[in-house]
Design a protein around this motif. Structure first.
Motif, mmCIF file in Angstrom:
data_model
loop_
_atom_site.group_PDB
_atom_site.id
_atom_site.type_symbol
_atom_site.label_atom_id
_atom_site.label_comp_id
_atom_site.label_asym_id
_atom_site.label_seq_id
_atom_site.Cartn_x
_atom_site.Cartn_y
_atom_site.Cartn_z
ATOM 1 N N GLY A 1 55.298 78.073 18.278
ATOM 2 C CA GLY A 1 56.650 77.585 18.324
ATOM 3 C C GLY A 1 57.530 78.448 19.213
ATOM 4 O O GLY A 1 57.198 79.599 19.498
ATOM 5 N N ASP A 2 58.631 77.884 19.640
ATOM 6 C CA ASP A 2 59.511 78.648 20.527
ATOM 7 C C ASP A 2 60.326 79.694 19.776
ATOM 8 O O ASP A 2 61.069 80.454 20.385
ATOM 9 N N GLY A 3 60.152 79.785 18.455
ATOM 10 C CA GLY A 3 60.787 80.829 17.658
ATOM 11 C C GLY A 3 59.807 81.917 17.244
ATOM 12 O O GLY A 3 60.120 82.748 16.400
ATOM 13 N N ASP A 4 58.622 81.922 17.824
ATOM 14 C CA ASP A 4 57.579 82.895 17.482
ATOM 15 C C ASP A 4 58.012 84.294 17.910
ATOM 16 O O ASP A 4 58.334 84.516 19.070
ATOM 17 N N ARG A 5 58.018 85.236 16.965
ATOM 18 C CA ARG A 5 58.388 86.617 17.279
ATOM 19 C C ARG A 5 57.158 87.517 17.365
ATOM 20 O O ARG A 5 57.284 88.711 17.567
ATOM 21 N N THR A 6 55.960 86.919 17.203
ATOM 22 C CA THR A 6 54.721 87.686 17.299
ATOM 23 C C THR A 6 54.095 87.511 18.680
ATOM 24 O O THR A 6 53.666 88.477 19.313
ATOM 25 N N VAL A 7 54.019 86.278 19.148
ATOM 26 C CA VAL A 7 53.473 85.961 20.468
ATOM 27 C C VAL A 7 54.588 85.310 21.270
ATOM 28 O O VAL A 7 55.174 84.316 20.836
ATOM 29 N N ASN A 8 54.888 85.863 22.429
ATOM 30 C CA ASN A 8 55.970 85.335 23.255
ATOM 31 C C ASN A 8 55.647 83.902 23.682
ATOM 32 O O ASN A 8 54.598 83.655 24.281
ATOM 33 N N PRO A 9 56.524 82.952 23.389
ATOM 34 C CA PRO A 9 56.272 81.546 23.737
ATOM 35 C C PRO A 9 56.053 81.305 25.228
ATOM 36 O O PRO A 9 55.408 80.332 25.604
ATOM 37 N N VAL A 10 56.531 82.188 26.081
ATOM 38 C CA VAL A 10 56.326 82.012 27.525
ATOM 39 C C VAL A 10 54.837 82.112 27.887
ATOM 40 O O VAL A 10 54.420 81.634 28.948
ATOM 41 N N ASN A 11 54.030 82.690 27.010
ATOM 42 C CA ASN A 11 52.590 82.778 27.282
ATOM 43 C C ASN A 11 51.986 81.398 27.488
ATOM 44 O O ASN A 11 51.096 81.220 28.327
ATOM 45 N N GLY A 12 52.449 80.405 26.735
ATOM 46 C CA GLY A 12 51.942 79.036 26.907
ATOM 47 C C GLY A 12 52.244 78.507 28.295
ATOM 48 O O GLY A 12 51.398 77.857 28.920
ATOM 49 N N ASP A 13 53.435 78.793 28.799
ATOM 50 C CA ASP A 13 53.791 78.376 30.153
ATOM 51 C C ASP A 13 52.877 79.035 31.180
ATOM 52 O O ASP A 13 52.453 78.405 32.150
ATOM 53 N N HIS A 14 52.575 80.301 30.962
ATOM 54 C CA HIS A 14 51.711 81.031 31.892
ATOM 55 C C HIS A 14 50.288 80.476 31.880
ATOM 56 O O HIS A 14 49.650 80.373 32.938
ATOM 57 N N VAL A 15 49.790 80.118 30.709
ATOM 58 C CA VAL A 15 48.445 79.536 30.616
ATOM 59 C C VAL A 15 48.385 78.224 31.393
ATOM 60 O O VAL A 15 47.455 77.984 32.164
ATOM 61 N N ILE A 16 49.395 77.380 31.217
ATOM 62 C CA ILE A 16 49.431 76.098 31.930
ATOM 63 C C ILE A 16 49.506 76.334 33.435
ATOM 64 O O ILE A 16 48.773 75.717 34.209
ATOM 65 N N ALA A 17 50.368 77.239 33.863
ATOM 66 C CA ALA A 17 50.510 77.521 35.298
ATOM 67 C C ALA A 17 49.204 78.021 35.891
ATOM 68 O O ALA A 17 48.802 77.600 36.985
ATOM 69 N N GLN A 18 48.512 78.886 35.168
ATOM 70 C CA GLN A 18 47.246 79.416 35.671
ATOM 71 C C GLN A 18 46.178 78.324 35.696
ATOM 72 O O GLN A 18 45.400 78.236 36.643
ATOM 73 N N ALA A 19 46.146 77.474 34.691
ATOM 74 C CA ALA A 19 45.140 76.406 34.633
ATOM 75 C C ALA A 19 45.371 75.364 35.720
ATOM 76 O O ALA A 19 44.423 74.796 36.254
ATOM 77 N N LYS A 20 46.637 75.114 36.046
ATOM 78 C CA LYS A 20 46.956 74.143 37.089
ATOM 79 C C LYS A 20 46.566 74.678 38.460
ATOM 80 O O LYS A 20 46.169 73.894 39.329
ATOM 81 N N SER A 21 46.721 75.976 38.652
ATOM 82 C CA SER A 21 46.386 76.612 39.912
ATOM 83 C C SER A 21 47.012 75.834 41.061
ATOM 84 O O SER A 21 48.209 75.599 41.075
ATOM 85 N N ASP A 22 46.199 75.394 42.001
ATOM 86 C CA ASP A 22 46.704 74.643 43.152
ATOM 87 C C ASP A 22 46.503 73.146 42.975
ATOM 88 O O ASP A 22 46.665 72.385 43.921
ATOM 89 N N THR A 23 46.140 72.716 41.784
ATOM 90 C CA THR A 23 45.879 71.309 41.522
ATOM 91 C C THR A 23 47.195 70.546 41.403
ATOM 92 O O THR A 23 48.144 71.006 40.789
ATOM 93 N N THR A 24 47.236 69.357 41.987
ATOM 94 C CA THR A 24 48.411 68.504 41.863
ATOM 95 C C THR A 24 48.216 67.586 40.662
ATOM 96 O O THR A 24 47.285 66.789 40.640
ATOM 97 N N LEU A 25 49.080 67.732 39.674
ATOM 98 C CA LEU A 25 49.012 66.923 38.469
ATOM 99 C C LEU A 25 50.386 66.314 38.196
ATOM 100 O O LEU A 25 51.412 66.955 38.418
ATOM 101 N N ALA A 26 50.386 65.087 37.715
ATOM 102 C CA ALA A 26 51.638 64.427 37.329
ATOM 103 C C ALA A 26 52.005 64.887 35.926
ATOM 104 O O ALA A 26 51.152 64.987 35.052
ATOM 105 N N GLU A 27 53.272 65.152 35.715
ATOM 106 C CA GLU A 27 53.746 65.671 34.433
ATOM 107 C C GLU A 27 54.539 64.605 33.686
ATOM 108 O O GLU A 27 55.430 63.983 34.250
ATOM 109 N N THR A 28 54.174 64.408 32.410
ATOM 110 C CA THR A 28 54.910 63.499 31.531
ATOM 111 C C THR A 28 55.375 64.295 30.319
ATOM 112 O O THR A 28 54.571 64.957 29.669
ATOM 113 N N VAL A 29 56.665 64.212 30.026
ATOM 114 C CA VAL A 29 57.243 64.955 28.909
ATOM 115 C C VAL A 29 57.672 63.967 27.838
ATOM 116 O O VAL A 29 58.366 62.993 28.117
#
Length: 103
Positions: free
Chosen positions: A1-29
């Motif tokens: 959750g974005d209120g997690d005080r144990t693991v910084n929630p930005v880590n999820g963003d970093h995992v996604i960015a690294q997994a996407k690498s140079d791949t072009t993917l369409a994003e749906t929110v």
């Protein structure tokens, strides 16, 4: 959750960015709320064929707990989306073809 005080929630963003690498993917929110009252944002990154390749869930106000877990468990939040169910759903859509030889 974005209120997690144990693991910084930005880590999820970093995992996604690294997994996407140079791949072009369409994003749906998609945004929603569980019957238990937990608001969430689900972001799906899909390939050119529309197949979801990456998926990220952010539980708003959620802390360091397993979402959808048993109320009797430790570090669980039964009010949230069922993380186990969502992971199984995602992985089943990406099941590998059965090998010609069974091991």
């Amino acid at each position: 959750g974005d209120g997690d005080r144990t693991v910084n929630p930005v880590n999820g963003d970093h995992v996604i960015a690294q997994a996407k690498s140079d791949t072009t993917l369409a994003e749906t929110v998609m945004r929603g709320e569980t019957p238990g009252g937990v608001a969430y944002t689900r972001t799906v990154h899909a390939d050119g064929a529309g197949r979801g390749i990456l998926e990220q869930w952010v539980l708003h106000g959620g802390g360091h707990a397993w979402s959808g877990g048993s109320a009797g468990g430790s570090y669980t939040d039964p009010r949230g989306p069922d993380a186990s169910r969502e992971m199984v759903r995602f992985f089943l859509t990406h099941a590998r073809a059965r090998s010609a030889t069974q091991h």
